[in-house]
Design an enzyme around this catalytic site. Structure first.
Site, PDB file in Angstrom:
ATOM      1  N   ASN A   9      30.099 -42.912  -2.355  1.00 45.41           N
ATOM      2  CA  ASN A   9      28.843 -43.541  -1.934  1.00 45.41           C
ATOM      3  C   ASN A   9      29.182 -44.354  -0.692  1.00 45.41           C
ATOM      4  O   ASN A   9      29.652 -45.484  -0.788  1.00 45.41           O
ATOM      5  CB  ASN A   9      28.288 -44.414  -3.051  1.00 45.41           C
ATOM      6  CG  ASN A   9      26.938 -45.026  -2.698  1.00 45.41           C
ATOM      7  OD1 ASN A   9      26.480 -44.956  -1.557  1.00 45.41           O
ATOM      8  ND2 ASN A   9      26.300 -45.632  -3.679  1.00 45.41           N
ATOM      9  N   ARG A  89      26.431 -39.376  -2.711  1.00 42.54           N
ATOM     10  CA  ARG A  89      25.064 -39.885  -2.717  1.00 42.54           C
ATOM     11  C   ARG A  89      24.492 -39.722  -1.310  1.00 42.54           C
ATOM     12  O   ARG A  89      25.075 -40.174  -0.332  1.00 42.54           O
ATOM     13  CB  ARG A  89      25.034 -41.360  -3.100  1.00 42.54           C
ATOM     14  CG  ARG A  89      23.615 -41.939  -3.093  1.00 42.54           C
ATOM     15  CD  ARG A  89      23.615 -43.443  -3.060  1.00 42.54           C
ATOM     16  NE  ARG A  89      22.255 -43.975  -3.063  1.00 42.54           N
ATOM     17  CZ  ARG A  89      21.943 -45.200  -2.655  1.00 42.54           C
ATOM     18  NH1 ARG A  89      22.886 -46.002  -2.185  1.00 42.54           N
ATOM     19  NH2 ARG A  89      20.700 -45.606  -2.691  1.00 42.54           N
ATOM     20  N   HIS A 177      16.056 -44.064  -5.202  1.00 45.92           N
ATOM     21  CA  HIS A 177      16.828 -44.504  -6.376  1.00 45.92           C
ATOM     22  C   HIS A 177      16.811 -43.452  -7.484  1.00 45.92           C
ATOM     23  O   HIS A 177      16.998 -43.762  -8.659  1.00 45.92           O
ATOM     24  CB  HIS A 177      16.316 -45.848  -6.922  1.00 45.92           C
ATOM     25  CG  HIS A 177      16.491 -46.990  -5.974  1.00 45.92           C
ATOM     26  ND1 HIS A 177      15.482 -47.891  -5.692  1.00 45.92           N
ATOM     27  CD2 HIS A 177      17.551 -47.375  -5.223  1.00 45.92           C
ATOM     28  CE1 HIS A 177      15.917 -48.776  -4.816  1.00 45.92           C
ATOM     29  NE2 HIS A 177      17.167 -48.491  -4.513  1.00 45.92           N
ATOM     30  N   HIS A 204      14.458 -50.698 -11.217  1.00 46.13           N
ATOM     31  CA  HIS A 204      15.762 -50.702 -10.552  1.00 46.13           C
ATOM     32  C   HIS A 204      15.739 -51.863  -9.571  1.00 46.13           C
ATOM     33  O   HIS A 204      15.156 -51.776  -8.491  1.00 46.13           O
ATOM     34  CB  HIS A 204      15.997 -49.378  -9.825  1.00 46.13           C
ATOM     35  CG  HIS A 204      17.297 -49.330  -9.058  1.00 46.13           C
ATOM     36  ND1 HIS A 204      18.386 -48.614  -9.492  1.00 46.13           N
ATOM     37  CD2 HIS A 204      17.671 -49.908  -7.891  1.00 46.13           C
ATOM     38  CE1 HIS A 204      19.376 -48.774  -8.636  1.00 46.13           C
ATOM     39  NE2 HIS A 204      18.953 -49.549  -7.645  1.00 46.13           N
ATOM     40  N   LEU A 205      16.350 -52.964  -9.951  1.00 48.23           N
ATOM     41  CA  LEU A 205      16.282 -54.198  -9.172  1.00 48.23           C
ATOM     42  C   LEU A 205      17.665 -54.574  -8.669  1.00 48.23           C
ATOM     43  O   LEU A 205      18.523 -55.029  -9.424  1.00 48.23           O
ATOM     44  CB  LEU A 205      15.710 -55.342 -10.029  1.00 48.23           C
ATOM     45  CG  LEU A 205      14.372 -55.074 -10.722  1.00 48.23           C
ATOM     46  CD1 LEU A 205      13.942 -56.280 -11.540  1.00 48.23           C
ATOM     47  CD2 LEU A 205      13.295 -54.692  -9.711  1.00 48.23           C
ATOM     48  N   ARG A 237      14.572 -56.045   3.062  1.00 48.31           N
ATOM     49  CA  ARG A 237      13.422 -55.196   3.411  1.00 48.31           C
ATOM     50  C   ARG A 237      12.132 -55.817   2.894  1.00 48.31           C
ATOM     51  O   ARG A 237      12.107 -56.412   1.819  1.00 48.31           O
ATOM     52  CB  ARG A 237      13.615 -53.795   2.833  1.00 48.31           C
ATOM     53  CG  ARG A 237      14.612 -52.952   3.611  1.00 48.31           C
ATOM     54  CD  ARG A 237      14.944 -51.665   2.886  1.00 48.31           C
ATOM     55  NE  ARG A 237      16.095 -51.827   2.003  1.00 48.31           N
ATOM     56  CZ  ARG A 237      16.515 -50.914   1.136  1.00 48.31           C
ATOM     57  NH1 ARG A 237      15.853 -49.777   1.008  1.00 48.31           N
ATOM     58  NH2 ARG A 237      17.573 -51.141   0.380  1.00 48.31           N
ATOM     59  N   ASP A 279      20.998 -62.608  -1.351  1.00 47.25           N
ATOM     60  CA  ASP A 279      21.684 -62.543  -2.635  1.00 47.25           C
ATOM     61  C   ASP A 279      20.917 -63.362  -3.673  1.00 47.25           C
ATOM     62  O   ASP A 279      20.779 -64.583  -3.538  1.00 47.25           O
ATOM     63  CB  ASP A 279      23.110 -63.087  -2.470  1.00 47.25           C
ATOM     64  CG  ASP A 279      23.989 -62.831  -3.685  1.00 47.25           C
ATOM     65  OD1 ASP A 279      23.473 -62.884  -4.820  1.00 47.25           O
ATOM     66  OD2 ASP A 279      25.189 -62.593  -3.506  1.00 47.25           O
ATOM     67  N   MET A 280      20.444 -62.702  -4.715  1.00 50.08           N
ATOM     68  CA  MET A 280      19.665 -63.382  -5.738  1.00 50.08           C
ATOM     69  C   MET A 280      20.473 -64.497  -6.400  1.00 50.08           C
ATOM     70  O   MET A 280      19.920 -65.539  -6.780  1.00 50.08           O
ATOM     71  CB  MET A 280      19.189 -62.376  -6.796  1.00 50.08           C
ATOM     72  CG  MET A 280      18.355 -62.973  -7.909  1.00 50.08           C
ATOM     73  SD  MET A 280      16.834 -63.783  -7.333  1.00 50.08           S
ATOM     74  CE  MET A 280      15.845 -62.346  -6.877  1.00 50.08           C
ATOM     75  N   ARG A 281      21.775 -64.329  -6.524  1.00 41.29           N
ATOM     76  CA  ARG A 281      22.599 -65.367  -7.145  1.00 41.29           C
ATOM     77  C   ARG A 281      22.564 -66.652  -6.319  1.00 41.29           C
ATOM     78  O   ARG A 281      22.491 -67.756  -6.867  1.00 41.29           O
ATOM     79  CB  ARG A 281      24.036 -64.866  -7.297  1.00 41.29           C
ATOM     80  CG  ARG A 281      24.189 -63.736  -8.307  1.00 41.29           C
ATOM     81  CD  ARG A 281      25.525 -63.066  -8.194  1.00 41.29           C
ATOM     82  NE  ARG A 281      25.689 -62.410  -6.889  1.00 41.29           N
ATOM     83  CZ  ARG A 281      26.710 -61.639  -6.562  1.00 41.29           C
ATOM     84  NH1 ARG A 281      27.679 -61.422  -7.460  1.00 41.29           N
ATOM     85  NH2 ARG A 281      26.797 -61.078  -5.367  1.00 41.29           N
ATOM     86  N   ILE A 325      20.411 -56.938 -10.105  1.00 42.32           N
ATOM     87  CA  ILE A 325      19.536 -58.031 -10.525  1.00 42.32           C
ATOM     88  C   ILE A 325      18.939 -57.738 -11.894  1.00 42.32           C
ATOM     89  O   ILE A 325      18.878 -58.614 -12.765  1.00 42.32           O
ATOM     90  CB  ILE A 325      18.424 -58.263  -9.488  1.00 42.32           C
ATOM     91  CG1 ILE A 325      19.019 -58.672  -8.137  1.00 42.32           C
ATOM     92  CG2 ILE A 325      17.433 -59.313  -9.976  1.00 42.32           C
ATOM     93  CD1 ILE A 325      18.000 -58.731  -7.005  1.00 42.32           C
ATOM     94  N   GLU A 327      20.085 -56.057 -14.359  1.00 40.11           N
ATOM     95  CA  GLU A 327      21.043 -56.154 -15.458  1.00 40.11           C
ATOM     96  C   GLU A 327      21.566 -57.567 -15.674  1.00 40.11           C
ATOM     97  O   GLU A 327      21.947 -57.924 -16.795  1.00 40.11           O
ATOM     98  CB  GLU A 327      22.234 -55.223 -15.193  1.00 40.11           C
ATOM     99  CG  GLU A 327      21.886 -53.745 -15.209  1.00 40.11           C
ATOM    100  CD  GLU A 327      23.051 -52.891 -14.744  1.00 40.11           C
ATOM    101  OE1 GLU A 327      24.217 -53.279 -14.991  1.00 40.11           O
ATOM    102  OE2 GLU A 327      22.800 -51.849 -14.110  1.00 40.11           O
ATOM    103  N   GLU A 375      25.016 -44.462 -11.329  1.00 40.18           N
ATOM    104  CA  GLU A 375      24.732 -43.380 -10.388  1.00 40.18           C
ATOM    105  C   GLU A 375      25.938 -42.461 -10.209  1.00 40.18           C
ATOM    106  O   GLU A 375      25.781 -41.258  -9.990  1.00 40.18           O
ATOM    107  CB  GLU A 375      24.313 -43.973  -9.042  1.00 40.18           C
ATOM    108  CG  GLU A 375      22.975 -44.687  -9.093  1.00 40.18           C
ATOM    109  CD  GLU A 375      22.786 -45.683  -7.966  1.00 40.18           C
ATOM    110  OE1 GLU A 375      21.754 -45.606  -7.291  1.00 40.18           O
ATOM    111  OE2 GLU A 375      23.670 -46.535  -7.771  1.00 40.18           O
TER     112      GLU A 375
END
Length: 396
Positions: A9, A89, A177, A204-205, A237, A279-281, A325, A327, A375
């Site tokens: 990938n 991929r 995805h 799929h986040l 995006r 980054d969500m974290r 995110i 998971e 994947e």
């Protein structure tokens, strides 16, 4: 002798890889890792399933050098293994490619023609294929498409309300995805075969984000469209946006197409809304109100799209969260499900914090699951079948 397959990938500055033994029903993972920092300070890290982790700096800065590093490590870790196929991929397959395909010069050029539709991914996916052809000249290179799983949508879920000639030209909602969604569809058949035959929405986040509506394991509708820009807001995006605003930016602000592309693909989404990070974290750890606004907008849009896809399915039997995110962020999942009891979605807070597989309350009308994305296993499966490799049977 057992056959082996390598999955790749390739991104703009990284190559993720995995080595599999050709087994059925699922390929058996032997090792995985990645090259990162290509073009800057490249490094390599990998580990076998038995352990033996390695992390080292790397000489060379391009994808070809990265693949040489991967090959060198594989030869060290598995000196007897010969790679029989390489699965890749590829984000966009366009109208022509609805199934995995062995890549030759003609296929490669046709996929190059699709680069403007997936500028963040397609060029690097194809660079990976070209590098792999040089490193593994006798192994079939199998392109596996993120768009393929969504082919076969009804006209109303695939078309835009433009003159029909545009649809005939291939201007339509492709969805992305797909390799992730295909894995989830197959995995759900193992987890709950009855639900797998029903109406399921998968979220799929990750840095890229989308939702897919599935019925009997097949894609019915997706939030993404002609490009991987449509639908949910993502890391950088923008997601859903009024086309009139784009005309305004072009005509009134005199923005160039290149600048507009950079705005929509690289400067928007969570990064643009927060002004902090994609980054969500980092956003969850921040006390900045702009970070809270970005998370709130992200989860608000997910709730809206769940409602729309439930309508497309004419009901809902299960909801699944997957990808980085989906998971790992209990906060995002909780925010998404807040106020969704009207649809039959009721969160079990303790199960959610524990990251249990099922995170809905026992009496919930609609079960909610967390299922890890894989994947690579999907790519390996396709590469094994497309290249006609021998498979050894294993337990499911």
């Amino acid at each position: 002798m057992v056959d082996h397959v390598l999955t790749l990938n390739a991104g703009s500055s990284s190559i993720k890889f995995a080595l599999f033994e050709a087994a059925a029903p699922w390929p058996r993972l032997l090792a995985e890792g990645q090259v990162q920092g290509l073009g800057a300070q490249p490094s390599f890290e990998a580990a076998t399933v038995r352990g033996y982790p390695v992390k080292r700096a790397m000489v060379g800065e391009n994808h070809a050098a990265g693949l040489q590093q991967i090959l060198q490590w594989l030869r060290e870790a598995y000196p007897e293994i010969a790679i029989k196929a390489v699965g890749h991929r590829v984000v966009h397959g366009g109208v022509s490619y609805a199934a995995p395909t062995i890549v030759d010069d003609r296929v490669l050029q046709e996929l190059r023609d699709l680069e403007p539709l997936a500028p963040l991914h397609q060029p690097h996916n194809l660079t990976g294929i070209e590098a792999a052809r040089a490193v593994f000249p006798s192994a079939p290179q199998v392109a596996c498409f993120d768009t393929a799983f969504h082919r076969g949508h009804s006209f109303v879920n695939e078309a835009y309300a433009l003159p029909r000639e545009y649809y005939e030209r291939g201007v339509r909602r492709f969805g992305f995805h797909g390799l992730s969604y295909e894995y989830i569809a197959l995995r759900l058949r193992e987890i709950d075969p009855v639900l797998a035959c029903g109406r399921v929405i998968v979220a799929h986040l990750g840095n890229g984000a989308s939702l897919c509506a599935m019925k009997d394991g097949r894609s019915v509708a997706s939030t993404m469209g002609f490009t991987a820009l449509e639908g949910l807001p993502m890391g950088t995006r923008c997601g859903e946006i009024d086309p009139g605003l784009l005309l305004y930016l072009l005509q009134h602000d005199k923005m160039s197409p290149e600048a507009l592309s950079g705005l929509l693909y690289e400067q928007s989404g969570l990064k643009g809304l927060s002004g902090i990070s994609q980054d969500m974290r980092a956003l969850e750890a921040s006390e900045n109100p702009h970070a809270r606004d970005a998370i709130a907008y992200f989860t608000h849009r997910i709730r809206m799209e769940i409602g729309a896809l439930a309508a497309a399915l004419e009901g809902l039997d299960a909801l699944i969260f997957t990808a980085g995110i989906g998971e790992h962020s209990a906060r995002v999942r909780a925010n998404v499900l807040e106020g969704m009891g009207w649809l039959g979605l009721t969160l079990d807070p303790a199960a959610n914090v524990r990251n249990d597989m099922r995170i809905s309350v026992a009496q919930a009308k609609i079960p909610v699951f967390i299922v890890a994305a894989n994947e690579e296993a999907t790519i390996a499966r396709h590469a094994i079948k497309t290249a006609g490799l021998n498979q050894i049977p294993t337990a499911a």
